[in-house]
Design a protein around this motif. Structure first.
Motif, PDB file in Angstrom:
ATOM      1  N   ARG A   1     -78.360  16.403 -11.502  1.00 45.38           N
ATOM      2  CA  ARG A   1     -77.668  15.493 -12.414  1.00 45.38           C
ATOM      3  C   ARG A   1     -78.618  14.406 -12.924  1.00 45.38           C
ATOM      4  O   ARG A   1     -78.626  14.077 -14.109  1.00 45.38           O
ATOM      5  CB  ARG A   1     -76.465  14.841 -11.722  1.00 45.38           C
ATOM      6  CG  ARG A   1     -75.700  13.968 -12.701  1.00 45.38           C
ATOM      7  CD  ARG A   1     -74.615  13.132 -12.076  1.00 45.38           C
ATOM      8  NE  ARG A   1     -74.219  12.094 -13.034  1.00 45.38           N
ATOM      9  CZ  ARG A   1     -73.499  11.027 -12.740  1.00 45.38           C
ATOM     10  NH1 ARG A   1     -73.063  10.842 -11.511  1.00 45.38           N
ATOM     11  NH2 ARG A   1     -73.213  10.143 -13.670  1.00 45.38           N
TER      12      ARG A   1
ATOM     13  N   ASN B   1     -64.909  10.285 -17.276  1.00 45.83           N
ATOM     14  CA  ASN B   1     -66.292  10.086 -16.847  1.00 45.83           C
ATOM     15  C   ASN B   1     -67.157  11.267 -17.290  1.00 45.83           C
ATOM     16  O   ASN B   1     -68.277  11.093 -17.784  1.00 45.83           O
ATOM     17  CB  ASN B   1     -66.358   9.932 -15.327  1.00 45.83           C
ATOM     18  CG  ASN B   1     -67.760   9.630 -14.842  1.00 45.83           C
ATOM     19  OD1 ASN B   1     -68.377   8.652 -15.238  1.00 45.83           O
ATOM     20  ND2 ASN B   1     -68.281  10.494 -13.980  1.00 45.83           N
ATOM     21  N   ARG B   2     -66.620  12.466 -17.141  1.00 45.77           N
ATOM     22  CA  ARG B   2     -67.329  13.673 -17.590  1.00 45.77           C
ATOM     23  C   ARG B   2     -67.560  13.616 -19.097  1.00 45.77           C
ATOM     24  O   ARG B   2     -68.657  13.891 -19.588  1.00 45.77           O
ATOM     25  CB  ARG B   2     -66.508  14.914 -17.225  1.00 45.77           C
ATOM     26  CG  ARG B   2     -67.137  16.248 -17.625  1.00 45.77           C
ATOM     27  CD  ARG B   2     -66.132  17.365 -17.372  1.00 45.77           C
ATOM     28  NE  ARG B   2     -66.705  18.684 -17.469  1.00 45.77           N
ATOM     29  CZ  ARG B   2     -66.890  19.345 -18.608  1.00 45.77           C
ATOM     30  NH1 ARG B   2     -66.573  18.773 -19.761  1.00 45.77           N
ATOM     31  NH2 ARG B   2     -67.404  20.565 -18.599  1.00 45.77           N
TER      32      ARG B   2
ATOM     33  N   GLU C   1     -79.411  13.761 -16.767  1.00 39.10           N
ATOM     34  CA  GLU C   1     -79.038  12.483 -17.375  1.00 39.10           C
ATOM     35  C   GLU C   1     -80.269  11.783 -17.956  1.00 39.10           C
ATOM     36  O   GLU C   1     -80.209  11.174 -19.034  1.00 39.10           O
ATOM     37  CB  GLU C   1     -78.366  11.576 -16.335  1.00 39.10           C
ATOM     38  CG  GLU C   1     -77.068  12.112 -15.756  1.00 39.10           C
ATOM     39  CD  GLU C   1     -75.849  11.806 -16.611  1.00 39.10           C
ATOM     40  OE1 GLU C   1     -76.018  11.401 -17.778  1.00 39.10           O
ATOM     41  OE2 GLU C   1     -74.728  11.986 -16.095  1.00 39.10           O
TER      42      GLU C   1
ATOM     43  N   HIS D   1     -70.379  11.077 -20.251  1.00 40.72           N
ATOM     44  CA  HIS D   1     -71.764  11.532 -20.107  1.00 40.72           C
ATOM     45  C   HIS D   1     -72.071  12.715 -21.024  1.00 40.72           C
ATOM     46  O   HIS D   1     -73.201  12.840 -21.513  1.00 40.72           O
ATOM     47  CB  HIS D   1     -72.038  11.874 -18.643  1.00 40.72           C
ATOM     48  CG  HIS D   1     -72.078  10.667 -17.758  1.00 40.72           C
ATOM     49  ND1 HIS D   1     -73.200   9.881 -17.621  1.00 40.72           N
ATOM     50  CD2 HIS D   1     -71.117  10.089 -16.990  1.00 40.72           C
ATOM     51  CE1 HIS D   1     -72.937   8.875 -16.798  1.00 40.72           C
ATOM     52  NE2 HIS D   1     -71.682   8.984 -16.401  1.00 40.72           N
TER      53      HIS D   1
ATOM     54  N   ALA E   1     -67.214  17.061  -8.922  1.00 41.69           N
ATOM     55  CA  ALA E   1     -65.906  16.414  -9.063  1.00 41.69           C
ATOM     56  C   ALA E   1     -65.178  16.251  -7.736  1.00 41.69           C
ATOM     57  O   ALA E   1     -64.586  15.208  -7.461  1.00 41.69           O
ATOM     58  CB  ALA E   1     -65.036  17.202 -10.048  1.00 41.69           C
TER      59      ALA E   1
ATOM     60  N   HIS F   1     -71.194  17.997 -13.580  1.00 36.74           N
ATOM     61  CA  HIS F   1     -70.106  17.057 -13.308  1.00 36.74           C
ATOM     62  C   HIS F   1     -68.914  17.782 -12.684  1.00 36.74           C
ATOM     63  O   HIS F   1     -68.242  17.237 -11.798  1.00 36.74           O
ATOM     64  CB  HIS F   1     -69.692  16.333 -14.590  1.00 36.74           C
ATOM     65  CG  HIS F   1     -70.526  15.131 -14.883  1.00 36.74           C
ATOM     66  ND1 HIS F   1     -70.215  13.867 -14.432  1.00 36.74           N
ATOM     67  CD2 HIS F   1     -71.696  14.995 -15.562  1.00 36.74           C
ATOM     68  CE1 HIS F   1     -71.138  13.009 -14.825  1.00 36.74           C
ATOM     69  NE2 HIS F   1     -72.045  13.665 -15.511  1.00 36.74           N
TER      70      HIS F   1
END
Length: 233
Positions: free
Chosen positions: A79, A121-122, A83, A125, A149, A145
């Motif tokens: 992640r 939130n998913r 990101e 991003h 979860a 994501h």
């Protein structure tokens, strides 16, 4: 529609921990519970398998996926890599309209709003990833994501307030086109969440999550090395 309903309910049960890691899914009981035939149930389980939530073992059945702490750390590392790449490419490309959309996709939460929180939130991003123009990156971001979860549920109450502040910082840094500030906010969020998640997993579900001899103290020395790629303007 039956398949979609089964998929959503089973997914929710796995994410919220009602179905434990390693637990076998009883097909007979599930078909009776949903008052359906085996076909839509298997179709729903196939979707969960694609998300990494269910393991299909030939001649043995269907099981909720297990994961080791090291695999969990690997997921957070993936992640962070995604990101970071997303921010480096998006910061010079994201439009004012896209930034405005981010401000509407992350709002206040309470103790009963986990489902909305995880979805928004998913989306938050993935919207940043979408600004890169790379659809493959968007898909990969969404998948990681999804895989994280069910762990986020364990620390929802601890992280939701800090993430609310972090997302505000991310939006402000994107508005200023400040790549360094956005990267710092993203990395701080990921590593803080990682530490919370692993501590809770070891505290509450050590046996189920195949913890082994891993110690939380090792996290203090854990640094994820992120390759810095020049932003594409």
């Amino acid at each position: 529609m039956v398949k979609d309903q089964i998929y959503k309910e089973l997914r929710r049960s796995i994410i919220k921990g009602y179905l434990k890691p390693g637990e076998r899914l009883d097909i007979v009981k599930l078909t009776k519970h949903y008052e359906t035939s085996i076909t839509p149930l298997r179709d729903a389980i196939s979707l969960l398998s694609q998300e990494g939530l269910v393991t299909i073992k030939p001649r043995r059945g269907y099981f909720v996926c297990q994961i080791t702490v090291h695999q969990l750390i690997d997921l957070f590392e993936v992640r962070e890599i995604l990101e970071t790449a997303s921010i480096q490419r998006a910061v010079g490309r994201i439009t004012d309209e896209q930034i405005e959309q981010l401000t509407h996709d992350y709002t206040g939460y309470d103790d009963d709003s986990y489902d909305r929180y995880i979805d928004e939130n998913r989306r938050f991003h993935c919207l940043i990833a979408k600004a890169t123009g790379n659809e493959e990156l968007v898909q990969m971001m969404g998948r990681v994501h999804d895989l994280l979860a069910r762990f986020m549920f364990l620390v929802f109450r601890q992280t939701v307030k800090t993430q609310d502040k972090t997302h505000t910082c991310i939006i402000e840094a994107l508005q200023a086109r400040d790549e360094e500030a956005v990267l710092k906010a993203i990395i701080d969020e990921i590593r803080t969440t990682r530490d919370f998640v692993i501590a809770r997993v070891m505290e509450e579900q050590g046996d189920s999550w195949q913890i082994g001899n891993f110690e939380t103290s090792k996290l203090k020395n854990l640094e994820i090395k992120i390759p810095i790629v020049n932003s594409l303007q």
